[in-house]
Design a protein around this motif. Structure first.
Motif, PDB file in Angstrom:
ATOM      1  N   MET A 125       0.854  -1.165   0.000  1.00  0.00           N
ATOM      2  CA  MET A 125       0.000   0.000   0.000  1.00  0.00           C
ATOM      3  C   MET A 125       0.904   1.233   0.000  1.00  0.00           C
ATOM      4  SD  MET A 125      -3.096   0.997   2.658  1.00  0.00           S
ATOM      5  CE  MET A 125      -2.760  -0.523   3.499  1.00  0.00           C
ATOM      6  N   ASP A 126       0.725   2.080  -0.994  1.00  0.00           N
ATOM      7  CA  ASP A 126       1.496   3.324  -1.073  1.00  0.00           C
ATOM      8  C   ASP A 126       0.519   4.477  -0.939  1.00  0.00           C
ATOM      9  OD1 ASP A 126       3.072   5.509  -1.622  1.00  0.00           O
ATOM     10  OD2 ASP A 126       3.810   4.768  -3.535  1.00  0.00           O
ATOM     11  N   ASN A 127       0.565   5.158   0.202  1.00  0.00           N
ATOM     12  CA  ASN A 127      -0.351   6.275   0.426  1.00  0.00           C
ATOM     13  C   ASN A 127       0.323   7.624   0.191  1.00  0.00           C
ATOM     14  OD1 ASN A 127       1.294   6.487   2.632  1.00  0.00           O
ATOM     15  ND2 ASN A 127      -0.290   6.068   4.145  1.00  0.00           N
ATOM     16  N   GLY A 128       1.457   7.607  -0.485  1.00  0.00           N
ATOM     17  CA  GLY A 128       2.161   8.844  -0.779  1.00  0.00           C
ATOM     18  C   GLY A 128       3.217   9.218   0.241  1.00  0.00           C
ATOM     19  N   THR A 129       3.271   8.486   1.343  1.00  0.00           N
ATOM     20  CA  THR A 129       4.274   8.778   2.374  1.00  0.00           C
ATOM     21  C   THR A 129       5.207   7.594   2.589  1.00  0.00           C
ATOM     22  OG1 THR A 129       2.809   8.041   4.146  1.00  0.00           O
ATOM     23  CG2 THR A 129       2.743  10.392   3.578  1.00  0.00           C
ATOM     24  N   CYS A 165      -1.804 -10.224   5.642  1.00  0.00           N
ATOM     25  CA  CYS A 165      -0.731  -9.665   6.462  1.00  0.00           C
ATOM     26  C   CYS A 165      -0.831  -8.150   6.621  1.00  0.00           C
ATOM     27  CB  CYS A 165       0.624 -10.000   5.818  1.00  0.00           C
ATOM     28  SG  CYS A 165       0.987 -11.766   5.793  1.00  0.00           S
ATOM     29  N   LEU A 166      -1.640  -7.517   5.796  1.00  0.00           N
ATOM     30  CA  LEU A 166      -1.718  -6.057   5.794  1.00  0.00           C
ATOM     31  C   LEU A 166      -3.184  -5.650   5.856  1.00  0.00           C
ATOM     32  CD1 LEU A 166       0.158  -3.560   5.468  1.00  0.00           C
ATOM     33  CD2 LEU A 166      -0.225  -3.735   3.021  1.00  0.00           C
ATOM     34  N   ALA A 167      -3.539  -4.815   6.822  1.00  0.00           N
ATOM     35  CA  ALA A 167      -4.918  -4.360   6.940  1.00  0.00           C
ATOM     36  C   ALA A 167      -5.315  -3.570   5.701  1.00  0.00           C
ATOM     37  CB  ALA A 167      -5.088  -3.495   8.184  1.00  0.00           C
ATOM     38  N   ALA A 168      -6.512  -3.789   5.233  1.00  0.00           N
ATOM     39  CA  ALA A 168      -6.997  -3.120   4.030  1.00  0.00           C
ATOM     40  C   ALA A 168      -7.086  -1.610   4.260  1.00  0.00           C
ATOM     41  CB  ALA A 168      -8.355  -3.663   3.620  1.00  0.00           C
ATOM     42  N   SER A 169      -6.854  -0.859   3.212  1.00  0.00           N
ATOM     43  CA  SER A 169      -6.935   0.593   3.265  1.00  0.00           C
ATOM     44  C   SER A 169      -8.355   1.023   3.609  1.00  0.00           C
ATOM     45  CB  SER A 169      -6.538   1.174   1.905  1.00  0.00           C
ATOM     46  OG  SER A 169      -6.677   2.571   1.921  1.00  0.00           O
ATOM     47  N   GLY A 170      -8.453   2.049   4.443  1.00  0.00           N
ATOM     48  CA  GLY A 170      -9.758   2.577   4.800  1.00  0.00           C
ATOM     49  C   GLY A 170     -10.362   1.917   6.016  1.00  0.00           C
ATOM     50  N   HIS A 171      -9.757   0.886   6.532  1.00  0.00           N
ATOM     51  CA  HIS A 171     -10.261   0.236   7.734  1.00  0.00           C
ATOM     52  C   HIS A 171      -9.741   0.958   8.951  1.00  0.00           C
ATOM     53  CE1 HIS A 171     -11.206  -3.388   5.288  1.00  0.00           C
ATOM     54  NE2 HIS A 171     -12.229  -3.341   6.094  1.00  0.00           N
TER      55      HIS A 171
END
Length: 171
Positions: A125-129, A165-171
């Motif tokens: 997940m790449d959120n820009g940071t 292994c990685l929580a979904a975005s927006g949760h």
């Protein structure tokens, strides 16, 4: 999930659970008068208003929010699996630290695949940071973050309760 969405979900769940409760009559006695009104809505508890004086099903929003976050909890792994996962942490860290900053999702996936992890098991997940990652590895997960400046964190542990292994975005 925002507090507003949580409130709506709690309202819906409470309404469903309370439907038909408190009729006060004997079974099958349609239209029997009720000894007390049945709440038809959920509302958060308030310090200055006693719950007994409210005509709604009262819930604690902080408790509800905490329950909503349980999907992020990491499941335990057995000691042998933890040893195997721990052995992957340093190779993963070295491979990720060797990337030229700022690393892309593709760079992170390639670096983790180079140490033997299956590309199809790597979530990113790449959120820009920076790039968050989670990779399934033999009964558990390697998770971490690659910052735009090249700083890397890598940890080993269990799957999350929501799966993967990685929580979904927006949760």
């Amino acid at each position: 999930m925002t507090r507003r969405h949580l409130g709506i979900a709690a309202l819906l769940a409470t309404t469903i659970l309370l439907t038909g409760c408190g009729s006060g009559g004997s079974p099958g006695a349609a239209g029997s008068p009720s000894a007390s009104a049945t709440p038809t809505a959920a509302c958060p508890s308030l310090e200055d208003v006693p719950d007994s004086e409210r005509d709604c099903a009262v819930y604690d929003p902080d408790t509800a929010m905490a329950e909503n976050e349980r999907y992020r909890e990491e499941l335990p792994v057995d000691p042998e699996t933890q040893v195997e996962l721990d052995a992957l942490v340093e190779p993963a860290r070295r491979a990720l630290e060797a990337l030229t900053p700022p690393a892309t999702v593709e760079d992170v996936v390639a670096a983790l695949a180079d140490i033997g992890l299956d590309e199809s098991s790597i979530q990113t997940m790449d959120n820009g940071t920076g790039v968050l990652f989670g990779a399934f590895a033999g009964g558990g997960c390697l998770t971490g973050f690659v910052a735009p400046d090249g700083a890397v964190t890598v940890e080993a542990g269990g799957l999350i309760a929501d799966g993967g292994c990685l929580a979904a975005s927006g949760h």
